[in-house]
Design an enzyme around this catalytic site. Structure first.
Site, PDB file in Angstrom:
ATOM      1  N   GLU A   1      -9.716  -3.721   5.066  1.00 41.06           N
ATOM      2  CA  GLU A   1      -9.460  -2.678   4.062  1.00 41.06           C
ATOM      3  C   GLU A   1      -8.350  -3.133   3.119  1.00 41.06           C
ATOM      4  O   GLU A   1      -8.428  -2.975   1.904  1.00 41.06           O
ATOM      5  CB  GLU A   1      -9.058  -1.400   4.785  1.00 41.06           C
ATOM      6  CG  GLU A   1      -9.363  -0.134   4.036  1.00 41.06           C
ATOM      7  CD  GLU A   1     -10.828   0.240   4.090  1.00 41.06           C
ATOM      8  OE1 GLU A   1     -11.241   1.014   3.222  1.00 41.06           O
ATOM      9  OE2 GLU A   1     -11.557  -0.243   4.958  1.00 41.06           O
TER      10      GLU A   1
ATOM     11  N   HIS B   1      -4.438 -12.141  15.427  1.00 35.73           N
ATOM     12  CA  HIS B   1      -3.649 -10.917  15.304  1.00 35.73           C
ATOM     13  C   HIS B   1      -2.857 -10.694  16.587  1.00 35.73           C
ATOM     14  O   HIS B   1      -3.064 -11.366  17.587  1.00 35.73           O
ATOM     15  CB  HIS B   1      -4.565  -9.721  15.044  1.00 35.73           C
ATOM     16  CG  HIS B   1      -5.195  -9.762  13.692  1.00 35.73           C
ATOM     17  ND1 HIS B   1      -6.047  -8.786  13.243  1.00 35.73           N
ATOM     18  CD2 HIS B   1      -5.113 -10.666  12.696  1.00 35.73           C
ATOM     19  CE1 HIS B   1      -6.456  -9.083  12.018  1.00 35.73           C
ATOM     20  NE2 HIS B   1      -5.909 -10.217  11.677  1.00 35.73           N
TER      21      HIS B   1
ATOM     22  N   ASP C   1      -2.231  -4.481   3.481  1.00 35.74           N
ATOM     23  CA  ASP C   1      -2.389  -4.670   4.932  1.00 35.74           C
ATOM     24  C   ASP C   1      -3.296  -5.851   5.252  1.00 35.74           C
ATOM     25  O   ASP C   1      -4.131  -6.259   4.447  1.00 35.74           O
ATOM     26  CB  ASP C   1      -2.946  -3.395   5.573  1.00 35.74           C
ATOM     27  CG  ASP C   1      -1.920  -2.270   5.578  1.00 35.74           C
ATOM     28  OD1 ASP C   1      -0.729  -2.555   5.332  1.00 35.74           O
ATOM     29  OD2 ASP C   1      -2.302  -1.114   5.817  1.00 35.74           O
TER      30      ASP C   1
ATOM     31  N   ASP D   1      -5.766  -6.132   7.388  1.00 33.63           N
ATOM     32  CA  ASP D   1      -7.152  -5.916   7.805  1.00 33.63           C
ATOM     33  C   ASP D   1      -8.098  -5.991   6.602  1.00 33.63           C
ATOM     34  O   ASP D   1      -7.673  -6.214   5.473  1.00 33.63           O
ATOM     35  CB  ASP D   1      -7.299  -4.586   8.554  1.00 33.63           C
ATOM     36  CG  ASP D   1      -6.833  -3.394   7.730  1.00 33.63           C
ATOM     37  OD1 ASP D   1      -6.585  -3.562   6.511  1.00 33.63           O
ATOM     38  OD2 ASP D   1      -6.697  -2.294   8.293  1.00 33.63           O
TER      39      ASP D   1
ATOM     40  N   ARG E   1      -3.157  -1.364  13.445  1.00 37.01           N
ATOM     41  CA  ARG E   1      -4.622  -1.392  13.498  1.00 37.01           C
ATOM     42  C   ARG E   1      -5.038  -2.780  13.966  1.00 37.01           C
ATOM     43  O   ARG E   1      -5.109  -3.710  13.180  1.00 37.01           O
ATOM     44  CB  ARG E   1      -5.231  -1.062  12.132  1.00 37.01           C
ATOM     45  CG  ARG E   1      -5.073   0.398  11.767  1.00 37.01           C
ATOM     46  CD  ARG E   1      -5.831   0.768  10.508  1.00 37.01           C
ATOM     47  NE  ARG E   1      -5.654   2.179  10.232  1.00 37.01           N
ATOM     48  CZ  ARG E   1      -4.632   2.684   9.527  1.00 37.01           C
ATOM     49  NH1 ARG E   1      -3.716   1.863   9.032  1.00 37.01           N
ATOM     50  NH2 ARG E   1      -4.524   3.973   9.318  1.00 37.01           N
TER      51      ARG E   1
ATOM     52  N   TYR F   1       1.752  -4.405  13.323  1.00 34.98           N
ATOM     53  CA  TYR F   1       0.669  -3.675  12.648  1.00 34.98           C
ATOM     54  C   TYR F   1      -0.146  -2.864  13.648  1.00 34.98           C
ATOM     55  O   TYR F   1      -0.516  -3.356  14.713  1.00 34.98           O
ATOM     56  CB  TYR F   1      -0.238  -4.664  11.908  1.00 34.98           C
ATOM     57  CG  TYR F   1      -1.207  -3.998  10.980  1.00 34.98           C
ATOM     58  CD1 TYR F   1      -0.758  -3.102  10.005  1.00 34.98           C
ATOM     59  CD2 TYR F   1      -2.572  -4.254  11.063  1.00 34.98           C
ATOM     60  CE1 TYR F   1      -1.644  -2.480   9.145  1.00 34.98           C
ATOM     61  CE2 TYR F   1      -3.474  -3.649  10.197  1.00 34.98           C
ATOM     62  CZ  TYR F   1      -2.997  -2.755   9.250  1.00 34.98           C
ATOM     63  OH  TYR F   1      -3.882  -2.145   8.392  1.00 34.98           O
TER      64      TYR F   1
ATOM     65  N   GLU G   1       0.806  -1.228   0.000  1.00 30.61           N
ATOM     66  CA  GLU G   1       0.000   0.000   0.000  1.00 30.61           C
ATOM     67  C   GLU G   1       0.834   1.270   0.000  1.00 30.61           C
ATOM     68  O   GLU G   1       0.465   2.262  -0.608  1.00 30.61           O
ATOM     69  CB  GLU G   1      -0.947   0.011   1.207  1.00 30.61           C
ATOM     70  CG  GLU G   1      -2.085  -0.981   1.057  1.00 30.61           C
ATOM     71  CD  GLU G   1      -3.059  -0.908   2.213  1.00 30.61           C
ATOM     72  OE1 GLU G   1      -3.422   0.198   2.610  1.00 30.61           O
ATOM     73  OE2 GLU G   1      -3.437  -1.978   2.713  1.00 30.61           O
TER      74      GLU G   1
END
Length: 784
Positions: A86, A335, A82, A84, A292, A290, A9
């Site tokens: 998104e 996670h 990433d 997640d 988030r 990470y 990203e």
């Protein structure tokens, strides 16, 4: 050309990963989302099962073109966005745009940008998880539906302005702030009297030390407190009972997105968006995992590394293995919490991110450290004259444990009197007599719940199950940008309180003052935010309901876990919601957003506090009256809901004529752009610290000279008749006409001083005929 193309990203992450993977891999960035919903017609085909209509934004066309070329020339494409939802959606969009098969293309994820994590990801690729993609699509589509259908309702039913908008999570967040504000405004402080006594006793070295004991209860009136003190005159005080209790404190769990935002706000004073910006930088540079995440889990490798660091730095006694569990059932245990990638790195070189990194390091290491061991002593002191008891307590730290490294902070609303630091006590014995130095009954007032900070709002949203780690920062940024909420300080006001003092068997009364109600960096709802919230609560109570909003989040989780079909879930939401929209458009009255304050004594005209085109204001008279109404803008600290008639009339002291300067009157007033001074047909904005209602001529005169001088230095040429100026700017000369600025063509910049009025007019006309294309907004890293 490398055999493998890896798409991530961000460019910062691309550089770090490329160094790890070596020459067979080329790592490129897609710069976040490469597609989004069309702006026209909502970008959703409602009738066709909510099919989204995606387009490539103008600012991403070159990125997509370059990636297509590279994808054709390479043997294998790896998607490393990433981990997640998104990121999963971005990988799917890349497949769609680059012509890749989502069922065949290699998808890799990692919690940290380290050599072992990247190599392990490459060795164990998977495929794009369409359940997670659909969960992200459902969120994006539902939020687009809410925004696109609610916003026009606000435009039609509110007369304030047409830039109003609403959002699913954002509107609920504003509601929380509005409700807290009204709770504060409606709060009535109640006073009580707290009794505290100071005694002297000898420590282990025989020295006299002072210690405090608290009274048996709080008294509701000064009379009751005085009666108690009267009973204590000529009393003897003896230790009745002593209890020594061992205690312990345990460390907090490692950071999640939410707790990191809260602690960075409390300890470092960072806004939520700044915290996430710095955390992203640390992650992409390979320093932390990470950023988030809603998990408090630590990997076995990390736990072993933390244990080694603790034993090396502090010794075996300071280590205690702990496994933390999430309170939030939807948190993904696979996670990890936010932690340093290498525990031996106690700090980082980068000055911007150093404080945040050290906070993460301390919290992580403390989470695997031993409890702090305490010893608490509670002494009960008997009063001979009324058989009441005073209580003295002290706390001794026997072993610091995790406190050697880190102690969690708390928000205002989580702190109470019992949390105050315990004092130390001298050695005491049962039946020991004590000498009273003095006893006080001090008046104290109850306090309302404090206003939210950005961090405490995040905490509340998380408690209610509203939003997810990726949404907190953009939600808080959005509600401030929309003008529904503002972050500001509030000055305190002086309040007197009474103290009754018993000393040397005499009672005296005195009055003292305290500063109360001062707040720093708190979230205040604007009048606009309150009016919009009331309207949405009235007509869209399901969208504004906390439980309903949390249930929607749970349904997104079910889609991600393959337990719910995304477009079926949207259908269940859309039918009743759309019905509410149509019903509101047809039947709801227009919202005026006004409050009657009274009438003007001299004229009998009504005085109203209301929202105007440029914000909250006071209006005297009606539009239909023969004489035009008079208007005054509210101060930044005033609100339509709470302003009094007297405060409203005070606003009409403007315009104020201060006197003459250089043979011309100086007049102070407030306009569309704030307070200003008018002098010799020119206008000068007041400095922030200048109050238009109290500023005097001797403060304004130097301001006029200063601003006039600065303007003269900027002025190259003026055409008075046409009201055109040629001015110096930070990026070179430009033309100004009225409030609008116009670029001078490159070939004429060097000779800006020689431009004629005709040439200046031609440049303005050319600019009006060919306005510059609007740039696409900067990419948003995560969904709002």
């Amino acid at each position: 050309m490398a055999k493998n193309l890896v798409i991530v990203e961000s460019p910062a992450k691309a550089k770090t990963i490329e160094k790890i993977l070596g020459k067979d891999f080329e790592v490129k960035s897609c710069f976040g989302h490469i597609r989004d919903l069309e702006k026209d017609d909502m970008g959703i085909d409602i009738e066709n099962n909510f099919k989204p209509k995606y387009v490539i934004p103008e600012d991403k066309e070159k990125v997509v073109k370059d990636l297509k070329k590279l994808a054709k020339e390479t043997d294998e494409v790896w998607l490393a966005t990433d981990e997640d939802r998104e990121g999963e959606a971005i990988s799917w969009h890349l497949c769609e745009v680059l012509g890749l098969d989502p069922g065949e293309t290699k998808r890799i994820v990692f919690h940290e940008i380290t050599k072992p994590a990247i190599e392990n990801a490459v060795q164990h690729p998977r495929r794009v998880d369409m359940d997670r993609v659909n969960a992200q699509q459902a969120r994006r589509i539902l939020d687009r539906i809410v925004g696109f259908e609610l916003s026009p309702v606000l435009w039609r039913k509110m007369s304030m302005r047409n830039s109003l908008s609403a959002g699913r999570v954002q509107s609920v967040a504003v509601r929380l702030i509005v409700e807290r504000e009204r709770e504060i405004n409606g709060f009535t402080a109640v006073s009580t009297f707290k009794v505290e006594a100071w005694f002297t006793g000898k420590d282990i070295n025989g020295k006299n030390i002072s210690f405090k004991a608290e009274g048996p209860n709080k008294f509701k009136t000064a009379e009751d407190a005085n009666k108690f003190l009267q009973e204590c005159v000529k009393a003897a005080y003896t230790v009745k009972d002593i209890q020594v209790k061992p205690g312990k404190k345990s460390p907090a769990a490692p950071f999640t997105t939410s707790t990191l935002q809260q602690e960075a706000s409390r300890k470092l004073g960072y806004s939520v968006s700044k915290t996430m910006l710095l955390a992203q930088k640390l992650y992409e540079s390979g320093f932390i995992t990470y950023m988030r995440t809603d998990s408090v889990n630590l990997s076995d490798t990390a736990v072993a590394e933390i244990e080694k660091a603790i034993k090396t730095s502090f010794g075996d006694r300071y280590h205690q293995y702990r496994k933390f569990k999430n309170k939030n059932e939807s948190a993904q245990e696979a996670h990890e919490a936010i932690r340093p990638t290498y525990m031996e790195n106690t700090t980082v070189d980068d000055s911007d991110t150093r404080k945040l990194y050290e906070l993460i390091w301390k919290r992580t290491i403390a989470s695997q450290m031993a409890d702090a061991e305490l010893e608490k002593t509670i002494a009960k002191i008997n009063i001979s004259t009324n058989n009441e008891e005073l209580t003295a307590s002290g706390e001794v730290l026997k072993f610091d444990g995790f406190l050697k490294v880190y102690m969690e902070s708390h928000d205002d609303e989580d702190i109470n009197e019992e949390d105050a630091q315990e004092g130390s006590l001298p050695p005491l014995a049962v039946k020991q007599s004590l000498d009273l130095r003095e006893m006080k009954a001090t008046e104290r007032f109850s306090r309302p719940a404090p206003r939210y900070t950005e961090a405490s709002l995040v905490k509340k949203l998380e408690e209610l199950g509203i939003g997810r780690p990726s949404t907190y920062a953009p939600t808080i940024t959005t509600i401030q940008k929309r003008g529904y909420v503002e972050k500001r300080d509030k000055e305190g006001v002086k309040r007197e309180f009474r103290i009754l003092i018993l000393k040397d068997d005499k009672i005296t009364n005195q009055t003292d003052a305290e500063n109360t109600g001062a707040e720093k960096s708190k979230l205040f709802p604007t009048d606009l935010g309150m009016i919009v919230t009331d309207f949405l609560n009235q007509y869209f109570n399901s969208v504004m309901d906390y439980g309903f909003t949390a249930k929607i989040e749970e349904e997104f989780d079910e889609i991600a876990n393959g337990k719910k079909v995304w477009n079926k879930m949207l259908g269940e939401f859309y039918k009743p919601f759309h019905k509410d929209v149509e019903n509101t458009l047809e039947h709801a009255e227009r919202v005026k957003g006004e409050r009657q304050l009274g009438v003007e004594e001299s004229t009998g005209k009504p005085i109203v506090a209301r929202m105007g085109r440029y914000g909250p204001m006071i209006q005297i008279g009606k539009v239909e009256d023969e004489e035009k109404p008079r208007f005054a803008k509210l101060k930044a600290t005033q609100s339509i809901e709470t302003i009094s008639l007297e405060e409203a009339m005070e606003l009409f002291r403007l315009p104020r004529t201060l006197g003459q300067f250089e043979d011309s009157d100086v007049v102070i007033n407030i306009g569309r752009f704030g307070p200003y001074a008018q002098h010799d047909k020119k206008f000068y904005s007041l400095k922030k610290e200048m109050d238009p209602y109290t500023v005097e001529l001797d403060e304004i005169a130097p301001l006029i000279v200063e601003k006039r001088t600065a303007k003269d230095e900027r002025t190259i040429k003026i055409f008075e008749k046409e009201k055109i100026q040629i001015l110096k700017g930070p990026y070179g000369p430009y033309i100004k006409q009225g409030l609008k600025n116009y670029k001078i063509p490159k070939e004429k910049i060097d000779n800006a001083a020689d431009l004629t009025v005709e040439e200046a007019k031609a440049i303005i006309e050319e600019a009006k005929a060919n306005p510059p294309k609007k740039k696409a907004p900067p990419r948003k890293k995560k969904a709002e």
